[in-house]
Every structure is written in structure tokens, then in C-alpha cells.
Design an enzyme around this catalytic site. Structure first.
Site, short mmCIF file in Angstrom:
data_model
loop_
_atom_site.label_atom_id
_atom_site.label_comp_id
_atom_site.label_asym_id
_atom_site.label_seq_id
_atom_site.Cartn_x
_atom_site.Cartn_y
_atom_site.Cartn_z
N LYS A 68 37.13 42.24 33.51
CA LYS A 68 38.57 41.96 33.30
C LYS A 68 38.78 40.73 32.41
CE LYS A 68 39.84 43.88 37.84
NZ LYS A 68 38.49 44.01 38.46
N ASP A 87 29.77 46.71 44.89
CA ASP A 87 30.34 45.45 45.37
C ASP A 87 29.37 44.76 46.31
OD1 ASP A 87 32.64 45.78 43.86
OD2 ASP A 87 33.61 46.97 45.42
N PRO A 121 42.35 35.76 21.72
CA PRO A 121 41.77 36.95 21.08
C PRO A 121 40.32 36.79 20.63
CG PRO A 121 44.04 36.68 20.38
CD PRO A 121 43.70 35.47 21.20
#
Length: 236
Positions: free
Chosen positions: A65, A14, A70
Site C-alpha cells: 500500500k 499474515d 510520486p
């Protein structure tokens, strides 16, 4: 005892840019951990950073994420597979059609395909936060619902908190992989994670892989911190 050829610790890189991420990676041992590259770092440093980490021997969890229609999402996970990452994730809330499209798109990669994992409920979210976006069930119940959708879509597992792990293993089976953030040794600060657990407790609860950030990345000696947690993990 854990399989030493399958490191269970995933260190979250991070960092805001490539240089500190590589500097940290150079202090770690790829035999004892994998690395997670998230949105900020990937947006700023891109595939070249992933390749640089891979050249140092690390498996990469590309934590972006994905959540879109689709066709768009499946194209994104295919691009991740072409990059050679070990794991990639999508949002389960994108629905079954989206997740099935992603799984089918990765089939052409055969044994080289990355693990495809879905995100259920972000660990920073409480029941009150879920209520604020119109979800009346508890975080635990919503995780179970999304995990079932994920398994029915043919994905490899989910990101979830360790508190849900025993229930999810019972509901979805032992082969369904559970990747758990919010892992903190007892001496570490809780940070912004609402649902946390120690490494040993998380593994015993059923978590398969542990995402650990600041307790390693901000330690005075990151390698020593990694080795300490690794010793704890392999003894479970």
C-alpha cells in the site's frame, strides 16, 4: 466456470516471520491460489521471502500500500516489478499524479509488469471511521470516487469490499479489476473485517480476485480448506 489458469483465490500470509509463512505455503497448491505478502512479513523477511515463495511456483501480491510523493512511490513499484511480483498496490488517496507516475514507471516492464492496483477504503473502516478523518460521505460513495480517480489514472483496478463490486463494475467497466478482502466462508469468524461476503457471493457481485486469510491459514488442514473454497469458486 472460472479459468483454471487464473486462480482467483489470494491467500493472505499474515504471519510475523518467514518460517511459518513458508510452512503454510508448502501445504498449499500454487495452481489453486496466489499468495499475499503484507507489511509485517515483508518488513521482517524481505525480498528473499518473496523469492522463496516464487520458487515454489506461487504468484505474489505484494500488499505494501505505497503512499508517498510520486517519485518515491513510482520507484517503489518499480522495485516490486524488478522482484517479479504479480500484483502491487498503492493508496488511491495519494492522488492522480502519484498513480500516473507509478503506471508510467511500470510501462518499461512491458508484458512482465505487475498488475497495479489502488486501495480505496480499508475494509475495517465504517462510515463513522471515515467521518473521524474528515470524510463526510459514506464508505461506498468514497470508494466510488477513489475508483474513478484510479481508472482515470490508468491503473488496473482497486481493492474494495464485495458490497461495492456491483456498483464499481457498472461505473468502471468489466475490465476494471476488483480485488476483495473480507471474504469468509459462512462457517468462519468475522474477525476485524466490517464488510464481509462469502466467496460465491463476492464473485457473483463482480469481484475478480478474493483475498482469504484465516479461513485457510488457521484451518486444521489448510490444503483441504483451500480446495473446498476453490471448488466453490470455479463453479461460479
Amino acid at each position: 466456470m472460472q479459468n483454471l489458469n487464473d486462480p482467483k483465490i489470494i491467500v493472505a500470509l499474515d504471519f510475523p516471520s518467514q518460517n511459518p509463512a513458508l510452512a503454510l505455503a508448502d501445504q498449499l497448491d500454487p495452481a489453486k491460489c496466489r499468495l499475499k505478502v503484507g507489511k509485517e512479513l515483508f518488513t521482517r523477511s524481505g525480498p528473499d521471502l518473496v523469492k522463496a515463495l516464487q520458487s515454489r511456483g506461487f504468484d505474489i501480491f505484494l500488499d505494501l500500500k505505497f503512499h508517498d510523493i510520486p517519485n518515491t512511490t513510482s520507484a517503489a513499484v518499480a522495485a516490486a516489478a524488478e522482484l517479479g511480483v504479480w500484483m502491487v498496490n498503492v493508496h488511491a488517496s495519494g492522488g492522480e499524479k502519484m498513480m500516473v507516475a507509478c503506471r508510467e514507471r511500470l510501462e518499461s516492464f512491458g508484458n512482465d509488469r505487475p498488475l497495479l492496483i489502488a486501495v480505496t477504503v480499508l475494509t475495517s473502516m465504517s462510515d463513522e471511521d471515515l467521518a473521524g478523518i474528515g470524510i463526510a460521505s459514506s464508505a461506498e460513495a468514497h470508494v466510488s470516487r477513489l475508483a474513478t480517480l484510479t481508472k482515470n489514472s490508468g491503473l488496473d483496478g482497486v481493492v474494495c469490499s464485495a458490497q461495492e463490486a456491483p456498483r464499481l463494475k457498472a461505473e468502471q467497466g468489466s475490465d476494471f479489476q476488483l480485488i476483495t478482502p473480507g471474504i469468509r466462508p459462512l462457517t468462519a469468524d468475522k474477525g476485524d473485517q466490517q464488510r464481509i461476503m462469502t466467496p460465491t457471493d463476492a464473485l457473483k457481485a463482480g469481484s475478480d480476485y478474493l483475498v482469504i486469510g484465516r479461513p485457510i491459514t488457521q484451518a486444521p488442514d489448510p490444503l483441504a480448506a483451500l480446495e473446498s473454497i476453490h471448488a466453490e469458486v470455479v463453479a461460479v
